[in-house]
Enzyme design. Structure first.
Site, PDB file in Angstrom:
ATOM      1  N   ASP A   1       1.023  -1.451  -0.100  1.00 57.34           N
ATOM      2  CA  ASP A   1       0.071   0.052   0.420  1.00 57.34           C
ATOM      3  C   ASP A   1       0.933   1.310  -0.092  1.00 57.34           C
ATOM      4  O   ASP A   1       1.587   1.680   1.547  1.00 57.34           O
ATOM      5  CB  ASP A   1      -0.483   0.249   1.290  1.00 57.34           C
ATOM      6  CG  ASP A   1      -2.183  -0.781   1.281  1.00 57.34           C
ATOM      7  OD1 ASP A   1      -2.848  -1.019   0.036  1.00 57.34           O
ATOM      8  OD2 ASP A   1      -2.545  -1.307   2.112  1.00 57.34           O
TER       9      ASP A   1
ATOM     10  N   HIS B   1     -11.554  -0.992   9.052  1.00 53.38           N
ATOM     11  CA  HIS B   1     -10.788  -1.619  10.043  1.00 53.38           C
ATOM     12  C   HIS B   1     -11.073  -2.438  11.280  1.00 53.38           C
ATOM     13  O   HIS B   1     -10.748  -2.876  11.501  1.00 53.38           O
ATOM     14  CB  HIS B   1      -9.745  -0.624   9.733  1.00 53.38           C
ATOM     15  CG  HIS B   1      -8.447  -1.493   8.841  1.00 53.38           C
ATOM     16  ND1 HIS B   1      -8.661   0.141   7.944  1.00 53.38           N
ATOM     17  CD2 HIS B   1      -7.425  -1.090   8.183  1.00 53.38           C
ATOM     18  CE1 HIS B   1      -8.408   0.796   6.907  1.00 53.38           C
ATOM     19  NE2 HIS B   1      -7.234  -0.263   7.206  1.00 53.38           N
TER      20      HIS B   1
ATOM     21  N   ASP C   1     -10.060  -6.916   0.351  1.00 52.52           N
ATOM     22  CA  ASP C   1      -9.139  -6.251   1.026  1.00 52.52           C
ATOM     23  C   ASP C   1      -8.853  -7.252   2.279  1.00 52.52           C
ATOM     24  O   ASP C   1      -9.500  -8.880   2.215  1.00 52.52           O
ATOM     25  CB  ASP C   1     -10.096  -4.831   1.688  1.00 52.52           C
ATOM     26  CG  ASP C   1      -9.140  -4.287   2.490  1.00 52.52           C
ATOM     27  OD1 ASP C   1      -8.697  -3.755   2.414  1.00 52.52           O
ATOM     28  OD2 ASP C   1     -10.174  -3.044   2.043  1.00 52.52           O
TER      29      ASP C   1
END
Length: 360
Positions: free
Chosen positions: A64, A190, A260
């Protein structure tokens, strides 16, 4: 038997351990995602990437590395890239700041940012950065915030396309995220399970629009761990309706789909119950993902990583999940197909120097 290597995992340190090599050599492992903890210096990163490729040359080395606050490598010569909002702001000053600002300047700067980002990573052995962010900046999402180019889906699409052109010039594929859009919800996937209660028509007209407009340019897509209950009760990354019916068939996307991180709170519950990493991976793959990420589970010895690899192998044997040849071809297509410019040569390359001058 059809072969596929859908698991993207991580490692705890700056060098491979014997356990890391064993996991990376597993036939279901397709790649690795690096974090700031895996970084000491360019020489160390280059050595680590070379060591990974010696385990298996087709492993996809990912990171990332978007710019702004999401940039894993920041020292030893790596350029501090601006957040994507800076490019959107440059666009919005069109006609107000003289010849050095405006939409055309912004698209050129975006291409420069993509080139610098990719060329520096590739010079150290990294294959793919999960960028660009295609989420819209609705103003309420702290987790997206300045990672987004702008609020206007048209501006986002054109700046993202320019950034992807820069990536391509350095020989790197791209990954648009987080389909169909994470910017409208305030909750962070998250740590929470965000819910976006808008209609499908509203989402397609706004947040998801870039995915249709960029369907000839996007190499891969990462869906959001967000539930859109007017479309499906499952988060987008576990929804065949979102991934197959809408993303692939309606919006015309043909590249790879990454889940993800399966360890995020938004992936820990499906259909109202808590799931294991194996159950989450099987659900994502069966819904239409080609690859699944499990991050930050190597820090305690990697018990969860081993459980996922073993569990997915068992699921395949019991026909709860069947690999698709198309998924493996999409994974392999993300690997660079041209040699990278070595770091010292890159530093004196006129193209690189010019790109640095164009960054905002």
């Amino acid at each position: 038997m059809t072969h596929a290597a859908p698991v993207i995992l991580d490692i705890a340190g700056t060098r491979l351990t014997a356990a890391d090599r064993q996991r990376l050599g597993h036939p279901l492992t397709g790649g690795i995602i690096l974090f700031a903890r895996n970084w000491e210096s360019r020489a160390q990163l280059d050595a680590l990437c070379a060591e990974i490729k010696r385990v298996r040359g087709d492993l996809l080395i990912c990171v990332d590395h978007e710019g702004g606050r999401v940039q894993r490598f920041r020292t030893d010569g790596f350029t501090h890239l601006p957040p994507m909002r800076a490019l959107g702001e440059l666009w919005m000053h069109d006609g107000k700041g003289g010849p050095g600002s405006g939409a055309m300047r912004a698209t050129n700067a975006a291409s420069a940012a993509g080139y610098v980002l990719a060329a520096e990573l590739r010079a150290c052995g990294v294959d793919l950065s999960f960028t660009p962010v295609l989420d819209l900046d609705h103003g309420d999402s702290a987790v997206i915030g300045d990672r987004a180019f702008a609020r206007d889906s048209r501006v986002v699409s054109l700046l993202a396309k320019s950034l992807m052109h820069g990536l391509l010039r350095a020989g790197m594929s791209n990954c648009g995220k987080h389909f169909p859009g994470h910017g409208f919800v305030r909750a962070d996937s998250h740590t929470d399970i965000p819910v976006d209660r808008r209609s499908l028509k509203a989402i397609l007209a706004d947040d998801a629009a870039p995915y249709g407009w960029l369907n000839t340019t996007l190499d891969s897509v990462m869906p959001a761990h967000v539930i859109y209950p007017k479309v499906d009760a499952r988060p987008a990354g576990f929804s065949s309706r979102w991934l197959n019916d809408i993303l692939r068939h309606q919006l015309g996307f043909g590249g790879a789909i990454f889940s993800d991180d399966l360890s995020m709170a938004g992936a820990r519950q499906i259909d109202g119950r808590e799931v294991t990493y194996t159950e989450a991976a099987v659900a994502a793959l069966e819904a239409g993902c080609d690859l699944v990420l499990l991050c930050n589970q190597s820090l305690d010895g990697g018990v969860a990583v081993d459980a996922l690899l073993d569990g997915l192998a068992e699921a395949q044997l019991k026909a709860r999940w069947q690999p698709r040849e198309a998924s493996e071809m999409r994974r392999l297509a993300l690997l660079p197909h041209s040699p990278a410019l070595p770091w010292d040569d890159l530093m004196c390359s006129p193209e690189y120097i010019h790109a640095l001058e164009l960054l905002p």
